[in-house]
Enzyme design. Sequence first.
Site, PDB file in Angstrom:
ATOM      1  N   ASP A  98       9.953  40.405 -35.993  1.00  0.00           N
ATOM      2  CA  ASP A  98      10.700  39.898 -34.844  1.00  0.00           C
ATOM      3  C   ASP A  98      11.341  38.589 -35.298  1.00  0.00           C
ATOM      4  O   ASP A  98      10.636  37.644 -35.655  1.00  0.00           O
ATOM      5  CB  ASP A  98       9.770  39.643 -33.664  1.00  0.00           C
ATOM      6  N   LYS A 160      15.133  42.136 -28.278  1.00  0.00           N
ATOM      7  CA  LYS A 160      14.009  41.589 -27.515  1.00  0.00           C
ATOM      8  C   LYS A 160      14.527  40.462 -26.624  1.00  0.00           C
ATOM      9  O   LYS A 160      15.257  39.589 -27.098  1.00  0.00           O
ATOM     10  CB  LYS A 160      12.958  41.081 -28.500  1.00  0.00           C
ATOM     11  N   LYS A 190      12.628  45.619 -26.513  1.00  0.00           N
ATOM     12  CA  LYS A 190      11.291  45.044 -26.410  1.00  0.00           C
ATOM     13  C   LYS A 190      11.311  43.926 -25.387  1.00  0.00           C
ATOM     14  O   LYS A 190      12.208  43.075 -25.403  1.00  0.00           O
ATOM     15  CB  LYS A 190      10.806  44.507 -27.762  1.00  0.00           C
TER      16      LYS A 190
END
Length: 244
Positions: A98, A160, A190
């Site tokens: 990430d 995300k 996400k």
Amino acid sequence: MAHDSESADAELAARIQHTEVGATADRDRVLDVLDECIEYGFDGAMVQPCWVPLAADRLSDTDVKVCTAVGYPMGGDLPLTKATGIRDAVAAGADELDVMANISFLKSGEDEAFQRELETLVEASGDATIKLMLELGGLTDEEAEREIEYAVEAGFDYLKNSSGFGAGGKASVENVSFIAERVPNDVGVKASGGIKTAEGARDLLDAGADLLGASSGVQIVTSEDADSGGQGDSNAKADSDHDY
């Protein structure tokens, strides 16, 4: 505090990346999180890069993915620094990354520099799964739309909503839907930030999230109050001021 893994929500657990990236989380705390991932069947364990080798060893015979964050939490590292961090993490055993983008470039109108960085980060990830932390809480809708467009073009696997730290803000049905409506089917979503209950988690999944990042994973899948853990609770977050 005792937890009953047999009564946990296995279907929900399979969508959660159980997270501990707190600055004060020690080895024992990280091991607790890894063991919780195995016990409850979480999709992945999100740890700081320094703990990736430990996670890769502990999770080697399981289906739990080893996840880590790069360029976190500010995003202002030089692109080469982030790319090196990505390669080092993958070499150490990370399955998923990430990554924080330099949204200060985006907000400054330096779109070419922003796009070059995104391309560099995706290239560095190789075959590993890479997700971009959009930090929607710090962006206008127009800036967010540009970032999503550039991230999709660069080849990120997931987008995300937030790092769960600072300007990124908390996950909401609105910002998850905002992303889901703007990405093609082959790009996942996400949700991260402030997810503490099973009901809230399901709302985000219904809004279009494919994965959830949460430091309260055990409490979510056992339907316990995420704020009820005392200081001696092994499941209490090491850095309780933030919801990753």
